[in-house]
Enzyme design. Structure first.
Site, PDB file in Angstrom:
ATOM      1  N   THR A   8      34.955  75.443  27.124  1.00 39.02           N
ATOM      2  CA  THR A   8      35.124  75.265  28.564  1.00 39.02           C
ATOM      3  C   THR A   8      35.925  76.431  29.157  1.00 39.02           C
ATOM      4  O   THR A   8      36.483  77.249  28.443  1.00 39.02           O
ATOM      5  CB  THR A   8      35.802  73.903  28.880  1.00 39.02           C
ATOM      6  OG1 THR A   8      35.083  72.864  28.210  1.00 39.02           O
ATOM      7  CG2 THR A   8      35.840  73.603  30.355  1.00 39.02           C
ATOM      8  N   GLY A  13      38.533  70.727  25.792  1.00 40.07           N
ATOM      9  CA  GLY A  13      38.133  69.375  25.429  1.00 40.07           C
ATOM     10  C   GLY A  13      39.183  68.374  25.888  1.00 40.07           C
ATOM     11  O   GLY A  13      39.787  68.529  26.948  1.00 40.07           O
TER      12      GLY A  13
END
Length: 572
Positions: free
Chosen positions: A381, A464
């Protein structure tokens, strides 16, 4: 004390000199890769607003951080319009195809397919929402044409780009996740790219030009859509052209949280990150955390234990609200929070963390479902943010889920497909189980913080489920300990899951760790060697002084990011 002290404590000279921080008056951008931040800052220099800058950053990241985000990503943008004094969430989260069932990740014997195996299969690919979110964001709030905003991304893909240490680290650890087409880009001639190597990505440049000329819709109903579906079908996936065409972005009211005199805007469920941070802040609020030293065992113990409690509630109650009735009122009810606090003790750890019963604080009854399994930590991410001279704020977290997503590249088009469906709990008949047209629960937590109705702080992180830990602790370091922004981000962080999986960064005092060890903590520093990063999360943040208008930006250490601001008014 409070907001005035926060800004008194910002060290302008230090922040101006540090290579990852900046102080400015007329706009600020921050991202995990310097070249992407440059793209956003240039947009601000030319008179664009915060949303223009964030769109330019996201597109540039497709070229310079394609292992974490890009054309096939999903995500959330939290946006504050300073003129209208309105905050909204543009929800571009990835969604399950129509053919998905609760048995998506079961083998022929009804057993759950191992995580590493299911995460690199085309069945894990969700409908990517980020490009449609950018289209919506540009229509609602942008001021510049797409042709201008995508220009830096095309240049970065088309010309020589010098590989940074993030590329080298991720390839050292995760090149086995890549299919052959992906290896042609990242492992040319069988040799993983190393820091300092030069790379050109002509296929990705072609894709970006298609988007420039045909619009973001080309990923959903044009040439790019056809290429995606061909790739999916060749690899045994479920995504169809109809799934792409039917995807719709949602404009949502934020999930509002509070901490003492501050208000916070997060994405609402199916996002689980915002809820978990909001609940932890309320659980911690009465303890006046700053009465304990920032490096004390008491501080870390409080954060660790309430993180376990809030994460357990998330695993039991948070999923796509279109598929389940969520007890949001009960989960944040003062009496329920006090009930949870009574489980905490300074004498010992909670032996067995269980969820509470928030339904007793609702006006309706709920049916408990089987809890989702504990979340696997990851370091995928990316997060980026921008503030413009008018005070508009855009905060975005986007992802292709795991590092390198599914590992499947669209041949001839140069971008990787996500594996966002692995954010579902693989076990049928549980909270957050897979289902058709359902959003999996996300930990993404782009955040804007307000004081007396005025926004003054925005931040977010990758990682995460550890996103939750990173955002929470930087918030507390600023709001509670009133730290300088660089120090607030650099302060060692921890992550603690309900079942006692605990990660600790280096830098915590020896005597603090000794006390915590006697209480039963078993610190795990594995992320230092097993992940692509050398710490928990990678926070990007901007502070805005509501009195002077000064902006303080900072990018975290693990990735080659930067915060850049404008010292002079935009050239318009």
């Amino acid at each position: 004390m409070g907001i005035h002290t926060i800004f008194q404590n910002q060290q302008k000279e230090k922040l101006t000199k540090h290579k990852k921080t900046d102080v400015a008056r007329y706009g600020m951008a921050a991202s995990a890769v310097k070249e992407a931040t440059d793209a956003g800052t240039k947009v601000l220099e030319e008179g664009g607003n915060a949303m223009d800058a964030v769109i330019a950053i996201q597109l540039a990241l497709a070229a310079v951080e394609g292992m974490n985000t890009g054309i096939g990503s999903g995500g959330y943008i939290v946006y504050h319009d300073s003129e209208k004094k309105k905050t909204e969430v543009i929800q571009g989260h990835s969604k399950a195809p129509d053919a998905v069932t609760s048995s998506l990740f079961l083998d022929e014997n009804g057993e759950i397919i191992p995580a590493d195996e299911r995460s690199v299969h085309a069945k894990a690919v969700a409908v990517p929402g980020m490009m449609k979110a950018l289209e919506t964001a540009l229509e609602r709030h942008g001021t510049m044409p797409l042709e201008r905003l995508i220009e830096p991304a095309i240049k970065l893909a088309d010309e020589d780009f010098r590989v940074n240490f993030l590329w080298e680290r991720t390839l050292d650890l995760f090149q086995d996740r890549l299919n052959e087409d992906t290896k042609k880009v990242f492992v040319p001639n069988g040799k993983p790219l190393r820091e300092g190597d030069l790379i050109r990505q002509p296929d990705l440049a072609k894709t970006l030009r298609i988007i420039r000329d045909k619009g973001f819709k080309s990923l959903y109903e044009g040439e790019l859509a056809d290429a995606v579906i061909d790739t999916i079908h060749q690899n045994g996936g479920l995504l169809t052209k109809e799934d792409l065409m039917n995807y719709e972005v949602k404009i949502e009211e934020p999930l509002w949280g509070s901490y003492k005199e501050y208000q916070l805007a997060f994405p609402a469920p199916p996002n689980g990150g915002g809820f978990t941070v909001a609940q932890m802040l309320k659980l911690l609020e009465p303890y006046n955390l700053s009465q304990y030293d920032a490096h004390s065992w008491q501080k870390y113990h409080l954060i660790a234990e309430f993180m376990r409690l809030a994460m357990e509630d998330r695993l039991n109650y948070i999923e796509d609200p279109e598929f389940s009735d969520l007890p949001m009122t009960g989960l944040m009810h003062p009496d329920y929070l006090e009930e949870r606090r009574k489980l905490f003790s300074f004498e010992h750890r909670i032996e067995n963390v269980k969820c509470g019963n928030p339904w007793q604080y609702e006006d309706r009854e709920g049916t408990p479902a089987k809890a989702a399994s504990e979340l696997e930590t990851g370091y995928e991410t990316t997060h980026f943010t921008a503030v413009d001279r008018w005070g508009n704020i855009a905060s975005c977290t986007s992802s292709i889920e795991r590092i390198f997503g599914s590992g499947i590249m669209v041949p001839g088009y140069g971008f990787i497909l996500n594996n966002d469906l692995t954010d579902f709990n693989p076990e049928p008949d549980s909270v957050n189980e897979p289902n058709a047209n359902k959003y999996p629960v996300s930990s993404k937590t782009p955040t804007i913080v307000f004081h007396e109705g005025k926004p003054f702080f925005t931040l977010g992180s990758p990682g995460g489920p550890t996103i939750i830990a990173s955002v929470l602790q930087v918030l507390l370091n600023v709001l509670e300990y009133e730290m300088d922004l660089e120090d607030a981000i650099a302060e060692p962080r921890i992550y603690n899951s309900p079942k006692l999986s605990t990660e600790w960064e280096d830098g915590i005092k020896k005597e603090t760790l000794e006390i915590l060890a006697r209480m039963g903590y078993d610190p795990d520093h594995g992320f230092n060697t097993e992940s692509s990063d050398n710490r928990i999360g990678d926070v990007q943040a901007i502070l805005i002084d509501p009195v002077t208008g000064d902006m303080y930006g900072a990018a975290d250490a693990p990735r080659p990011g930067d915060a850049e601001g404008l010292d002079e008014p935009p050239k318009v």
